[in-house]
Write an enzyme that holds these catalytic residues in place. Sequence first.
Site, PDB file in Angstrom:
ATOM      1  N   LYS A 216      -0.893 -13.698   4.862  1.00 59.14           N
ATOM      2  CA  LYS A 216      -0.239 -12.727   4.134  1.00 59.14           C
ATOM      3  C   LYS A 216       1.349 -12.643   4.186  1.00 59.14           C
ATOM      4  O   LYS A 216       1.759 -13.437   5.050  1.00 59.14           O
ATOM      5  CB  LYS A 216      -0.861 -11.208   4.730  1.00 59.14           C
TER       6      LYS A 216
HETATM    7  P1  NAD Z   1      -0.038  -1.099  -5.837  1.00 58.13           P
HETATM    8  O1  NAD Z   1       1.298  -1.399  -5.297  1.00 58.13           O
HETATM    9  O2  NAD Z   1      -0.401  -1.529  -7.057  1.00 58.13           O
HETATM   10  O3  NAD Z   1      -0.476   0.287  -5.647  1.00 58.13           O
HETATM   11  C1  NAD Z   1      -0.435   1.097  -4.614  1.00 58.13           C
HETATM   12  C2  NAD Z   1      -0.589   2.495  -4.854  1.00 58.13           C
HETATM   13  O4  NAD Z   1      -0.669   3.179  -3.724  1.00 58.13           O
HETATM   14  C3  NAD Z   1       0.444   3.192  -5.817  1.00 58.13           C
HETATM   15  O5  NAD Z   1      -0.078   4.110  -6.721  1.00 58.13           O
HETATM   16  C4  NAD Z   1       1.125   4.117  -4.765  1.00 58.13           C
HETATM   17  O6  NAD Z   1       1.801   5.079  -5.466  1.00 58.13           O
HETATM   18  C5  NAD Z   1       0.258   4.621  -3.896  1.00 58.13           C
HETATM   19  N1  NAD Z   1       0.631   5.004  -2.688  1.00 58.13           N
HETATM   20  C6  NAD Z   1       1.406   4.383  -1.696  1.00 58.13           C
HETATM   21  N2  NAD Z   1       1.694   5.428  -0.888  1.00 58.13           N
HETATM   22  C7  NAD Z   1       0.713   6.269  -0.676  1.00 58.13           C
HETATM   23  C8  NAD Z   1       0.496   7.455  -0.062  1.00 58.13           C
HETATM   24  N3  NAD Z   1       1.187   7.798   1.079  1.00 58.13           N
HETATM   25  N4  NAD Z   1      -0.439   8.206  -0.140  1.00 58.13           N
HETATM   26  C9  NAD Z   1      -0.984   7.873  -1.658  1.00 58.13           C
HETATM   27  N5  NAD Z   1      -0.799   7.103  -2.538  1.00 58.13           N
HETATM   28  C10 NAD Z   1       0.221   5.908  -2.089  1.00 58.13           C
HETATM   29  O7  NAD Z   1      -1.025  -1.829  -4.892  1.00 58.13           O
HETATM   30  P2  NAD Z   1      -2.597  -2.080  -4.660  1.00 58.13           P
HETATM   31  O8  NAD Z   1      -2.482  -3.691  -5.234  1.00 58.13           O
HETATM   32  O9  NAD Z   1      -3.202  -1.330  -5.682  1.00 58.13           O
HETATM   33  O10 NAD Z   1      -2.979  -2.292  -3.302  1.00 58.13           O
HETATM   34  C11 NAD Z   1      -3.511  -1.131  -2.879  1.00 58.13           C
HETATM   35  C12 NAD Z   1      -4.155  -1.345  -1.541  1.00 58.13           C
HETATM   36  O11 NAD Z   1      -5.277  -2.496  -1.880  1.00 58.13           O
HETATM   37  C13 NAD Z   1      -3.377  -2.130  -0.367  1.00 58.13           C
HETATM   38  O12 NAD Z   1      -4.090  -1.778   0.705  1.00 58.13           O
HETATM   39  C14 NAD Z   1      -3.929  -3.657  -0.953  1.00 58.13           C
HETATM   40  O13 NAD Z   1      -3.646  -4.385   0.396  1.00 58.13           O
HETATM   41  C15 NAD Z   1      -5.148  -3.524  -1.159  1.00 58.13           C
HETATM   42  N6  NAD Z   1      -5.868  -4.460  -1.648  1.00 58.13           N
HETATM   43  C16 NAD Z   1      -5.106  -4.961  -2.884  1.00 58.13           C
HETATM   44  C17 NAD Z   1      -5.683  -6.067  -3.597  1.00 58.13           C
HETATM   45  C18 NAD Z   1      -5.054  -6.487  -5.069  1.00 58.13           C
HETATM   46  O14 NAD Z   1      -5.729  -7.415  -5.607  1.00 58.13           O
HETATM   47  N7  NAD Z   1      -3.900  -6.092  -5.674  1.00 58.13           N
HETATM   48  C19 NAD Z   1      -6.645  -6.950  -3.078  1.00 58.13           C
HETATM   49  C20 NAD Z   1      -7.163  -6.420  -2.037  1.00 58.13           C
HETATM   50  C21 NAD Z   1      -6.842  -5.466  -1.396  1.00 58.13           C
END
Ligand code: NAD
Length: 438
Positions: free
Chosen positions: A131
């Site tokens: 990561k």
């Molecule tokens: P992103 O940056 O696209 O979206 C994050 C979202 O969470 C945004 O809408 C943001 O406003 C919201 N957020 C942030 N803090 C918050 C809070 N305190 N309360 C409510 N909402 C809040 O990120 P993403 O890529 O969608 O990732 C989200 C999660 O999924 C993370 O834990 C990431 O590690 C995990 N993840 C992502 C992927 C991927 O392919 N992008 C794959 C596996 C896991």
Amino acid sequence: MRVDDEYKGVLNTMTIMDLPTTASVKSSGEQALDAARAQLAGAARFLGLDDGLHRMLATPRRSLTVAVPVRREDGRMEVVQGYRVQHNVSRGPAKGGIRFHPATDLAEVTALAMWMTWKCALVGIPYGGAKGGVAVDPGSLTTRELERVTRRYVNEILPLIGPEKDIPAPDVGTDEQTMAWIMDTYSVNAGYSVPGVVTGKPMTLGGSLGRAGATSRGVQLATQMALGSDPAGKTVAVQGFGKVGALAAQYLADAGMTVVAVSDASGGVHRAAGLDVTALRAWARENGSVPGFPGGDPLTNDELLALDVDVLIPAALEGVLHAGNTPGVKARLIVEGANGPTTPEADLILADKGTTVVPDILANAGGVIVSYLEWVQNMQAYSWSAAEVEVRLADLMETAYGAVRDLSAERDISLRQAAHAIGVGRVAEAHGARGLYP
Ligand code: NAD
């Protein structure tokens, strides 16, 4: 001794239950790392791993901290911290996203890298776990500043990454454009184009069909497998409306489920009869966030987590379900789109309530699965159709889900414990086969 009891024992010795309320409170990253290590300890005990191997798996293979100087538009220079952690590479090159978030730290990146190791092993793709993170708020930077931060960070971690060594991907605060800058920076240094150095790239640079929605598609598949019946009419609330949450809401709505609430960092919206997710996604794109959407009523993130719904999907950040709010959770099923959204204490509370939790390393594995498929296409310099990608994604998700469900039922352990037992067990097996050098 049941694994649950062992798990409680680990937690007690780690004193996570008695977090101080003074200035010495751990960062959310340190709490995530405690959680990851407690989960590993439970799996190590379940598998009967010896202490030396357990200690090796609890320690990242390589951790790099870098200073990233960035020139702001007004000419000032600021310095932010960046990290890249390779937790384990025994099963193949390290793989894991890059996060741009002001609160990210080395502990958080280490926890996320560890979860990546188990996730790749669990779904049977030949990667280790990594990561990266930069402690910066991307929303506070102009596009040009963001590009400069990205390129300088990549330059600093250049010795670690490469298509055969360590392959980044998008995570919180990064996207296809970030991946394009990474691919370009790496390629300029190499002297030729290296599309396989990152995944989640734009299609024009060798991205894969199906990658943008892959994590969300995996969340949808995991939800449907956990429900075990026609999902139509079941209610769902989604916390986080970014890359994962927004499309998960869309796919679940398309599958006939009623999405009653979603939220992002600014707040949420609720409509008992179901939100129009397509219109909401358009609103969020135009306005930058969810609140104010005219097709629903405002609600807070805390209210969303306590809604009486069939399914709750945390898809934002770590530690959002904790000892303080989990007693109020009414959802019957939790599918973890985010990494580490449930603290170990919350896990125990949910187990007592009889709530099923599909753990992160299974539920959100669709992203890394299609990242792997993208990398395979890049290495072959060949592209597959969207249908081919979808079939392979579904196949790997279903196989992993089935293995976790069967072990959970057979040994009377939670889905999380089963998922970790399988993931950690496969990594331990790889270590055993390779032996220790020298
Ligand atoms: P992103 O940056 O696209 O979206 C994050 C979202 O969470 C945004 O809408 C943001 O406003 C919201 N957020 C942030 N803090 C918050 C809070 N305190 N309360 C409510 N909402 C809040 O990120 P993403 O890529 O969608 O990732 C989200 C999660 O999924 C993370 O834990 C990431 O590690 C995990 N993840 C992502 C992927 C991927 O392919 N992008 C794959 C596996 C896991």
